[in-house]
Scaffold this motif. Sequence first.
Motif, PDB file in Angstrom:
ATOM      1  N   GLN A 110      39.193  43.289  49.507  1.00 52.76           N
ATOM      2  CA  GLN A 110      38.182  44.118  48.840  1.00 52.76           C
ATOM      3  C   GLN A 110      38.328  45.601  49.197  1.00 52.76           C
ATOM      4  O   GLN A 110      37.712  46.454  48.553  1.00 52.76           O
TER       5      GLN A 110
ATOM      6  N   TYR B  13      34.090  38.644  40.679  1.00 51.35           N
ATOM      7  CA  TYR B  13      34.894  38.809  41.887  1.00 51.35           C
ATOM      8  C   TYR B  13      34.010  38.438  43.070  1.00 51.35           C
ATOM      9  O   TYR B  13      32.930  39.018  43.251  1.00 51.35           O
ATOM     10  N   TYR B  14      34.462  37.483  43.866  1.00 53.15           N
ATOM     11  CA  TYR B  14      33.577  36.895  44.869  1.00 53.15           C
ATOM     12  C   TYR B  14      34.374  36.284  46.018  1.00 53.15           C
ATOM     13  O   TYR B  14      35.589  36.069  45.932  1.00 53.15           O
TER      14      TYR B  14
ATOM     15  N   TYR C 116      41.972  47.253  44.323  1.00 57.10           N
ATOM     16  CA  TYR C 116      40.655  46.664  44.073  1.00 57.10           C
ATOM     17  C   TYR C 116      39.611  47.753  43.861  1.00 57.10           C
ATOM     18  O   TYR C 116      38.796  47.686  42.932  1.00 57.10           O
TER      19      TYR C 116
ATOM     20  N   SER D 278      27.602  36.622  46.799  1.00 55.90           N
ATOM     21  CA  SER D 278      28.652  36.045  45.954  1.00 55.90           C
ATOM     22  C   SER D 278      28.307  34.613  45.578  1.00 55.90           C
ATOM     23  O   SER D 278      28.434  34.204  44.412  1.00 55.90           O
TER      24      SER D 278
ATOM     25  N   CYS E 290      37.340  34.998  39.959  1.00 61.30           N
ATOM     26  CA  CYS E 290      38.311  35.904  40.581  1.00 61.30           C
ATOM     27  C   CYS E 290      38.026  35.985  42.075  1.00 61.30           C
ATOM     28  O   CYS E 290      37.325  36.914  42.534  1.00 61.30           O
TER      29      CYS E 290
ATOM     30  N   VAL F 177      38.295  47.437  40.214  1.00 62.35           N
ATOM     31  CA  VAL F 177      37.180  46.486  40.235  1.00 62.35           C
ATOM     32  C   VAL F 177      35.908  47.133  40.776  1.00 62.35           C
ATOM     33  O   VAL F 177      34.946  47.363  40.040  1.00 62.35           O
TER      34      VAL F 177
ATOM     35  N   VAL G 125      32.274  42.765  47.701  1.00 65.05           N
ATOM     36  CA  VAL G 125      31.965  41.696  46.759  1.00 65.05           C
ATOM     37  C   VAL G 125      30.473  41.379  46.919  1.00 65.05           C
ATOM     38  O   VAL G 125      29.903  41.636  47.985  1.00 65.05           O
TER      39      VAL G 125
ATOM     40  N   ARG H 250      34.140  38.607  34.181  1.00 62.11           N
ATOM     41  CA  ARG H 250      34.860  38.171  35.367  1.00 62.11           C
ATOM     42  C   ARG H 250      33.971  38.387  36.589  1.00 62.11           C
ATOM     43  O   ARG H 250      33.309  39.427  36.705  1.00 62.11           O
TER      44      ARG H 250
ATOM     45  N   VAL I 176      38.198  36.784  45.967  1.00 63.54           N
ATOM     46  CA  VAL I 176      38.682  37.912  46.767  1.00 63.54           C
ATOM     47  C   VAL I 176      38.577  37.490  48.229  1.00 63.54           C
ATOM     48  O   VAL I 176      37.508  37.103  48.690  1.00 63.54           O
TER      49      VAL I 176
END
Length: 234
Positions: A42, A8-9, A47, A16, A33, A51, A57, A6, A35
Amino acid sequence: MALGLRLYYDFLSQPSRALYIFLSTNKIPFERCPVALRKLEQKSPEYRKNVNRFGKVPCIVDRDFRLAESVAIYQYVAREYAVAPHWYATDDSVRRARIDEYLSWQHLNIRADVSLYFFHVWLNPLTGKEVDAGKTERLRQRLDAGLNFFERELLAGGRQPFLAGDTISVADLSAACELEQAKIAGYDPCDGRPALAAWMAAVRQQTNPFYDEAHRFLYRLVPDTISTPAVPEE
């Protein structure tokens, strides 16, 4: 079925965008995913806990393994997934060292130069802070000097097509996405720098359609005085 990897960006984040393009270009399956930085998602406790403990990110979660920081993510993905060798020179130790050299150098140079200018000129007004003309000029001069060095030394004035030789690498992708950010603040990194302009065009050409996909929203924020590629609407 859920994918193992996954990402997260947020497309407003330079690294990102670079990682999104890198994974997509190499056809590595991943779950997208997003953000929302503008909502400070974030920074939420959830998070940070589930994460990225640093509250930033990009970040990847590969099954149960969480990893932040774009350079570390490039290196991990190049080891663990089927990535074309030229991206991180997995078949050439000397060229890989040159890629690592740029990725280490850029933090206090190109990345800092662009970020400082971007935050002062573009982000400060959005948060009600004053834009000081003198500081703006000093930051512009710093960015000018950094990009002149980039073109003259790292691209050898156009004699070297990419940062680590004749083929594109994660260093090029990281740098190009960084320089795109300056356009939002009304600064054109290609103005008066033909070798840098040719290099940016080559990075985009070799990573499309994903380069345009990642930069579509950013280009909407760029002032009309700055030229951007024509990108089809979604």
